[in-house]
Design an enzyme around this catalytic site. Sequence first.
Site, PDB file in Angstrom:
ATOM      1  N   LYS A 152      -2.724  -8.381  -7.673  1.00  0.00           N
ATOM      2  CA  LYS A 152      -3.667  -8.075  -6.600  1.00  0.00           C
ATOM      3  C   LYS A 152      -3.003  -7.065  -6.045  1.00  0.00           C
ATOM      4  O   LYS A 152      -2.080  -7.058  -5.150  1.00  0.00           O
ATOM      5  CB  LYS A 152      -3.932  -9.398  -5.684  1.00  0.00           C
ATOM      6  CG  LYS A 152      -4.855  -8.638  -4.629  1.00  0.00           C
ATOM      7  CD  LYS A 152      -5.056  -9.873  -3.510  1.00  0.00           C
ATOM      8  CE  LYS A 152      -3.956  -9.392  -2.403  1.00  0.00           C
ATOM      9  NZ  LYS A 152      -4.195  -8.093  -1.666  1.00  0.00           N
ATOM     10  N   PRO A 153      -3.488  -5.685  -5.945  1.00  0.00           N
ATOM     11  CA  PRO A 153      -2.974  -4.605  -5.369  1.00  0.00           C
ATOM     12  C   PRO A 153      -3.468  -4.568  -3.673  1.00  0.00           C
ATOM     13  O   PRO A 153      -4.181  -5.288  -3.426  1.00  0.00           O
ATOM     14  CB  PRO A 153      -3.701  -3.376  -5.791  1.00  0.00           C
ATOM     15  CG  PRO A 153      -4.989  -3.894  -6.521  1.00  0.00           C
ATOM     16  CD  PRO A 153      -4.480  -5.335  -6.805  1.00  0.00           C
ATOM     17  N   ALA A 154      -2.557  -4.072  -2.824  1.00  0.00           N
ATOM     18  CA  ALA A 154      -2.804  -3.954  -1.426  1.00  0.00           C
ATOM     19  C   ALA A 154      -4.484  -3.629  -1.337  1.00  0.00           C
ATOM     20  O   ALA A 154      -5.057  -2.691  -2.116  1.00  0.00           O
ATOM     21  CB  ALA A 154      -2.069  -3.011  -0.818  1.00  0.00           C
ATOM     22  N   GLU A 207      10.993  -3.002  12.453  1.00  0.00           N
ATOM     23  CA  GLU A 207      10.785  -1.937  11.647  1.00  0.00           C
ATOM     24  C   GLU A 207       9.599  -1.066  12.249  1.00  0.00           C
ATOM     25  O   GLU A 207       8.303  -1.436  12.155  1.00  0.00           O
ATOM     26  CB  GLU A 207      10.398  -2.526  10.054  1.00  0.00           C
ATOM     27  CG  GLU A 207      10.601  -1.424   9.042  1.00  0.00           C
ATOM     28  CD  GLU A 207      10.342  -2.070   7.828  1.00  0.00           C
ATOM     29  OE1 GLU A 207      10.873  -1.537   6.743  1.00  0.00           O
ATOM     30  OE2 GLU A 207       9.710  -3.314   7.608  1.00  0.00           O
ATOM     31  N   CYS A 255      10.009   1.042   2.787  1.00  0.00           N
ATOM     32  CA  CYS A 255      10.956  -0.424   3.350  1.00  0.00           C
ATOM     33  C   CYS A 255      12.296  -0.043   3.383  1.00  0.00           C
ATOM     34  O   CYS A 255      13.118  -0.693   4.133  1.00  0.00           O
ATOM     35  CB  CYS A 255      10.839  -1.595   2.333  1.00  0.00           C
ATOM     36  SG  CYS A 255      10.846  -1.243   0.606  1.00  0.00           S
ATOM     37  N   TRP A 296       0.849  -1.226  -0.019  1.00  0.00           N
ATOM     38  CA  TRP A 296      -0.020  -0.038  -0.090  1.00  0.00           C
ATOM     39  C   TRP A 296       0.886   1.252   0.101  1.00  0.00           C
ATOM     40  O   TRP A 296       0.237   2.229  -0.333  1.00  0.00           O
ATOM     41  CB  TRP A 296      -0.906   0.005   1.311  1.00  0.00           C
ATOM     42  CG  TRP A 296      -0.187  -0.130   2.462  1.00  0.00           C
ATOM     43  CD1 TRP A 296      -0.201  -1.444   3.368  1.00  0.00           C
ATOM     44  CD2 TRP A 296       0.690   0.821   3.310  1.00  0.00           C
ATOM     45  NE1 TRP A 296       0.497  -1.246   4.334  1.00  0.00           N
ATOM     46  CE2 TRP A 296       1.052   0.024   4.274  1.00  0.00           C
ATOM     47  CE3 TRP A 296       0.970   2.030   3.228  1.00  0.00           C
ATOM     48  CZ2 TRP A 296       1.905   0.563   5.309  1.00  0.00           C
ATOM     49  CZ3 TRP A 296       1.641   2.768   4.070  1.00  0.00           C
ATOM     50  CH2 TRP A 296       1.936   1.914   5.232  1.00  0.00           C
ATOM     51  N   ASN A 297       1.937   1.320   0.250  1.00  0.00           N
ATOM     52  CA  ASN A 297       2.718   2.395   0.583  1.00  0.00           C
ATOM     53  C   ASN A 297       3.286   3.001  -0.901  1.00  0.00           C
ATOM     54  O   ASN A 297       3.417   4.356  -0.714  1.00  0.00           O
ATOM     55  CB  ASN A 297       4.157   2.204   1.433  1.00  0.00           C
ATOM     56  CG  ASN A 297       5.023   1.096   0.971  1.00  0.00           C
ATOM     57  OD1 ASN A 297       4.631   0.518   0.002  1.00  0.00           O
ATOM     58  ND2 ASN A 297       6.323   1.168   1.257  1.00  0.00           N
ATOM     59  N   GLU A 313      10.582  -8.956  -2.125  1.00  0.00           N
ATOM     60  CA  GLU A 313      11.251  -7.559  -1.471  1.00  0.00           C
ATOM     61  C   GLU A 313      10.521  -7.472  -0.422  1.00  0.00           C
ATOM     62  O   GLU A 313       9.222  -6.965  -0.351  1.00  0.00           O
ATOM     63  CB  GLU A 313      11.165  -6.390  -2.375  1.00  0.00           C
ATOM     64  CG  GLU A 313      11.854  -5.073  -2.167  1.00  0.00           C
ATOM     65  CD  GLU A 313      10.907  -4.281  -1.548  1.00  0.00           C
ATOM     66  OE1 GLU A 313      11.131  -3.913  -0.258  1.00  0.00           O
ATOM     67  OE2 GLU A 313      10.368  -3.527  -2.104  1.00  0.00           O
ATOM     68  N   LEU A 314      11.225  -7.709   0.918  1.00  0.00           N
ATOM     69  CA  LEU A 314      10.512  -7.930   2.263  1.00  0.00           C
ATOM     70  C   LEU A 314      11.098  -6.768   3.301  1.00  0.00           C
ATOM     71  O   LEU A 314      11.248  -5.633   2.765  1.00  0.00           O
ATOM     72  CB  LEU A 314      11.031  -9.226   2.741  1.00  0.00           C
ATOM     73  CG  LEU A 314      10.501 -10.552   1.764  1.00  0.00           C
ATOM     74  CD1 LEU A 314      10.727 -11.775   2.359  1.00  0.00           C
ATOM     75  CD2 LEU A 314       9.063 -10.343   1.424  1.00  0.00           C
ATOM     76  N   GLY A 339       6.408  -6.712   0.574  1.00  0.00           N
ATOM     77  CA  GLY A 339       5.700  -6.689   1.726  1.00  0.00           C
ATOM     78  C   GLY A 339       6.409  -7.226   2.749  1.00  0.00           C
ATOM     79  O   GLY A 339       7.709  -7.306   2.927  1.00  0.00           O
ATOM     80  N   SER A 340       5.852  -7.839   4.111  1.00  0.00           N
ATOM     81  CA  SER A 340       6.328  -8.318   5.060  1.00  0.00           C
ATOM     82  C   SER A 340       7.118  -9.504   4.801  1.00  0.00           C
ATOM     83  O   SER A 340       6.781 -10.329   4.004  1.00  0.00           O
ATOM     84  CB  SER A 340       5.278  -8.379   6.252  1.00  0.00           C
ATOM     85  OG  SER A 340       4.636  -9.559   6.174  1.00  0.00           O
TER      86      SER A 340
END
Length: 490
Positions: free
Chosen positions: A182-184, A392, A294, A158-159, A260-261, A238-239
Amino acid sequence: MSLSLSRPDLMRRQNLINGEWTDAHAGGRYAVQNPASDALLADVADSTAVDARAATDAAYRALPAWRDKLPRERADVLKRWHALILANADDLARLISLEQGKPLAEGRGEVAYGASYVDWFAGEATRVYGDLIPQQQPGKRMSATKEPIGVVAAITPWNFPLAMIARKIAPALAVGCTVVAKPAEDTPLTALALAALAVEAGVPPGVLNIVTASRTQGIEAVADWLADERVRKVTFTGSTAVGMHLARESAGTLKKLSLELGGNAPFIVFDDADLDAAVAGLMASKFRNGGQTCVCPNRVYVQAGVYDRFAAKLAERVGALHVAPASDAQAQIGPMINRRAVEKIRRHVDDALAHGARTLTGGTALALLGPHYFAPTVLAEANDEMLVSREETFGPVVPLFRFASEDEVLRRANDTPFGLAAYFYTQDMRRAERVARRLEAGVIGMNEGAVSSEAAPFGGVKSSGYGREGSKYGLDDYLSIKYVCQGGLD
């Protein structure tokens, strides 16, 4: 300042599947809200596994024709898409600010940043080279060619609701893959608008498919992609916890993954640094999107000899930041994405104060502005026992850690499971070479706070994931290598 759209048709509420705008199969919808006020923006399709499967069906059918197009034909489509993104930049920026909350100036910056990936990969589409392998035996010719991996599932955060999905879709389309995305759940509107412009640019039906879903339904929809053998790659930002789940669940079909976490980026200021430049670099890297990135610095290490001077300079700059909704033209920091984000920031600040930190500026929620605002904060005398050292924060909080020596700070900087980004400031070039080599991160900012570029590889090490996005290296994750051995030539 109005955030209304000049092109209301870009406010889409349905899925894009096989070139058609369709409701969710079960008819479900969920609310998308403005984080600045909690006001309703739109009700969008709440998709299930049935919709995810329909998107995969469409992508799989469209794959052969798209894969077989000449690279320059795919490049031409991407170039038209890029031109339309720029032509509609103001509306896209308004959508970003409405659903994500960032100031409009940052929204415009994100549009330009996301568009740069579309432009870059339009150029790279015609530069996917293979190799002729030097002859090893008489009468045999060996070659290696690169081919599109197939249907790609893209799951985005979402960011950066435009930049992240553009960074994944553009290279996939460039090399001949088709996409289901699928977007956030918090920020689907920008992705849908971007898809509408892709259709306008001439992306054929089925080549790009977007399904939206709430948090619960989204898990079901993505699970269908993970189990489907026709989906050959998953790209996710994401996470770390979710990334590990995707890796486990996709193992049954041996998909290629780009993950990419999470990050826990150190920012190191040595005593020989240009302090004004270091403060400016920290402001740029930390407070972009209100600290909800991130790669933003999470732990700021300052050498003892310059600690107090640096802290004073930084606190003055941070205290002057203007916090306001995106409708305020002077806004520099907007709302956090939701209540959970504010609660986590509050928990980190309270924990730091309980463990001996001092507040130099900020430290409080700004309830008068709305439920999701938090004051930009600088905490002095942070230590390694605090949550801000281990987790984080994902918010506008800067904890300042004191250190004595280069060896000490490198040990502490690397003492984390994560390794996405790291930054340091020094004017000693011998030290610069040593520190850049020893820092355990995929992205390094050396005397620089703004590191992202479409021309550079982006990704992490350790629990921050694997794979790279952007640059020529970003194409490799969407390609497979085919070896051809031709005999009987003598």
